[in-house]
Design a protein around this motif. Structure first.
Motif, PDB file in Angstrom:
ATOM      1  N   GLN A  34      17.881   9.908  15.517  1.00 56.61           N
ATOM      2  CA  GLN A  34      17.010   9.557  16.711  1.00 56.61           C
ATOM      3  C   GLN A  34      17.254   8.090  17.164  1.00 56.61           C
ATOM      4  O   GLN A  34      17.123   7.755  18.453  1.00 56.61           O
ATOM      5  CB  GLN A  34      15.711   9.246  16.095  1.00 56.61           C
ATOM      6  N   GLU A  43      18.945   6.854  26.320  1.00 56.64           N
ATOM      7  CA  GLU A  43      18.045   7.992  26.483  1.00 56.64           C
ATOM      8  C   GLU A  43      18.763   9.156  25.870  1.00 56.64           C
ATOM      9  O   GLU A  43      18.046  10.371  25.829  1.00 56.64           O
ATOM     10  CB  GLU A  43      18.012   8.359  28.084  1.00 56.64           C
ATOM     11  N   GLN A  46      17.081  11.667  23.232  1.00 55.54           N
ATOM     12  CA  GLN A  46      16.028  12.315  23.823  1.00 55.54           C
ATOM     13  C   GLN A  46      16.478  13.550  24.391  1.00 55.54           C
ATOM     14  O   GLN A  46      16.084  14.685  24.438  1.00 55.54           O
ATOM     15  CB  GLN A  46      15.160  11.511  25.081  1.00 55.54           C
TER      16      GLN A  46
END
Ligand code: SF4
Lengths: 161, 417
Positions: A34, A43, A46
């Motif tokens: 993560q 980013e 994600q």
């Protein structure tokens, strides 16, 4: 066979950029994932999908010896890292935990972010589906191949015991 | 053969090794620290070996996030301490050691000609003693702990020759920054670096340890200095174990040779965010700083603190600067106290800490906020390494760091003397 989208990075992506030290004592791969590459592209974690491929130019993984760097990449679901060159401790760590790495400057120069790429690890063939081009990465030396085939250094060592 | 090849050949039980060859190496010492030992122990347990190959040759140093910086570390460290006790390995908890790469040479645990592997990239530091030492990851170290052996690929050697007499204020840090600035952060990728020349002979052991420490910042696998009288005197004071000295042989093959003239060298500074971004101090003298850190495995030895104290003596740190001084080991701390250096630091307004990696790896003890700038004697100025991704780290030797702490801008030490 590995098949995924390309996430592209430049030169000297260091292990602090791959996994900042504030997360360096996490141990669960998915948790590390993560925060993967948070220092270089916040980013990234994600956007990455299981099976995706990282491409970078030179000296990928330079800096510290933290094994959580390749673990976080694996934890993020990345199937393979292709670079022009890797820093040596990162290279060892990845082999040891069975994260596939390929060195291929030509593929890196001729691939754009978001391209669909297919990789056959046993032959070292990298196929850019988007551009319809094929590249050959250097094959692993036999010795390293035997560690990968055993499933990493721990399994390799146990088998020798 | 080069020094590196001779050491590897002996430890592989072979007469000769060649560049690129994979060899199985018997190691003389295996090291891990509080950040890397967790995974190493997990992996060690998976090997099924149960016991480390030789408890006297396995070292665990608590230095990165200790004294325990938060509950998470405290919890994890319980397991590490238990492992050290169970296995009876050489253990350096808080208050008993300091930063790994300062204490291993200091305590005579590494001698010329030996092979040391550590779960820390700066394990290359011990090359300053004429040893072959290199950093690896936790899984490699787990296997080395279990078996006393590890695979290596014999690296090519690159030779670095430093000619001329060292000018005032120049230390090992300036030579290694100069080198990394010249060859880049991957200039010695996969290679052993061999440091030689009259300027290296003039360097103290502390300064040589600083140079070898940063071999990894050029991508190097090892950074090695040939053994001379200074080396022998240094190790004999610390150990009575026998050791072997390897000189470079005349048939040694070098992949490349770089030469430097140090006669008119200025102190060097690496600008953010990469250690190859090196300039002479005069080119960055307008950079305002918020913090100065003097310490780490690069420059936390007694010579470094003496240099800093010489500059700070009787003066006051700039009101806008936090100056943090971290002795690299308990021994360095004691020596600094006995020599009156701690008095000088405290009187100047510096915060003096117990030995720890502290801010070097962004753990604690001097984390930077957004927009802040720090001059540090550490070895890496990667973005965000010392805290906020919007902070900046400038690397220098202790002389420039101390001088800058006084003026609030990056400063050549001669300007404050
Ligand atoms: S002082 Fe910094 S570079 Fe040295 S071992 Fe500690 S964290 Fe690593």
């Amino acid at each position: 066979m590995i098949k995924g989208k390309i996430h592209k990075f430049g030169a000297n992506i260091d292990t602090d950029a791959i996994i900042p030290s504030r997360y360096a004592n996490l141990t669960v791969p998915a948790e590390l994932g993560q925060h993967c590459l948070e220092g270089a592209a916040p980013e990234f974690s994600q956007q990455v999908r299981p099976g995706d491929i990282i491409m970078a130019t030179t000296n990928f993984g330079c800096g510290s010896s933290r094994e959580v760097a390749p673990i976080s990449i694996k934890g993020a679901g990345v199937a393979c890292v292709v670079a022009k060159t890797f820093a040596r401790i990162f290279f060892r760590n990845a082999i040891n935990i069975a994260l596939p790495l390929l060195e291929c400057a030509e593929a890196v120069d001729n691939t754009d972010p978001g391209d669909e790429v297919q990789i056959d690890l046993s032959s070292g063939t990298i196929r850019n589906m988007t551009k319809g081009k094929e590249f050959a990465a250097a094959a692993y030396p036999d010795f390293l191949r035997s560690i990968i085939d055993a499933g990493g250094l721990i399994e390799y060592t146990k088998a020798k015991k | 053969m080069t020094i590196a090849e001779q050491i590897l050949a002996v430890h592989a039980g072979k007469k000769k090794v060649t560049t690129g060859e994979f060899v199985n190496i018997k190691v003389d010492l295996v090291m891990a620290h509080d950040l890397t030992a967790g995974i190493a122990i997990q992996q060690f347990k998976k090997t099924g070996f149960g016991k480390v190959f030789d408890p006297a040759k396995v070292v665990l140093v608590m230095d990165h996030y200790v004294p325990n910086k938060d509950v998470m570390c405290a919890t994890q460290n319980i397991g590490l301490r238990a492992f050290a006790r169970e296995q009876g390995i050489v253990f350096f908890p808080e208050g008993r050691g300091g930063i790994e790469h300062v204490i291993l040479p200091e305590k005579g645990l590494v001698l010329p000609g030996e092979v040391v592997v550590g779960a820390d990239s700066h394990t290359c530091t011990y090359g300053a003693l004429g040893a072959f030492s290199t950093g690896m990851g936790s899984t490699d170290i787990a296997v080395a702990m279990a078996t006393g052996e590890i695979w290596m690929k014999v690296p090519p050697t690159i030779k670095f020759v430093y000619n001329g007499e060292l000018p005032p204020w120049i230390s090992g840090k300036d030579l290694i920054l100069l080198t990394i600035g010249r060859i880049g952060v991957d200039g010695a990728l996969y290679s052993a670096m061999e440091f030689s020349g009259e300027a290296i002979s003039q360097l103290s052991m502390d300064s040589r340890l600083t140079m070898a420490n940063m071999a990894i910042e050029a991508g190097g696998k090892a950074g090695i200095c040939a053994v001379d009288d200074k080396t022998v005197a240094y190790v004999k004071e610390r150990s009575d174990r026998p050791f072997t000295v390897y000189e470079p042989e005349s048939d040694g093959q070098y992949a490349q040779v770089f030469e430097f003239d140090v006669t008119v060298l200025e102190p060097q500074v690496a600008l953010p965010h990469i250690p190859e971004n090196v300039r002479p101090v005069s080119a960055v003298s307008d950079v305002k700083i918020d913090q100065a850190v003097i310490g780490s495995c690069t420059n936390g030895r007694i010579e470094d603190l003496r240099t800093a104290a010489q500059i700070l003596k009787g003066k006051t740190i700039h009101p806008d600067v936090r100056c943090i001084v971290i002795p690299g080991s308990q021994q360095v701390y004691l020596d600094a106290m006995h020599e009156g250096l701690v008095d000088i630091f405290v009187a100047a307004g510096a915060a003096v800490s117990t030995p720890t990696c502290g801010p070097c790896v962004g753990g604690y003890m001097g984390i930077l906020g957004p927009g802040e700038k720090c001059i540090a004697t550490t070895n890496r100025n990667f973005q965000g390494r010392m805290g906020s991704p919007e902070s900046e780290i400038y690397l220098s030797g202790p002389a420039v760091a101390a001088a800058s702490a006084l003026t609030g801008v990056i400063t050549h030490p001669r300007e404050v003397m």
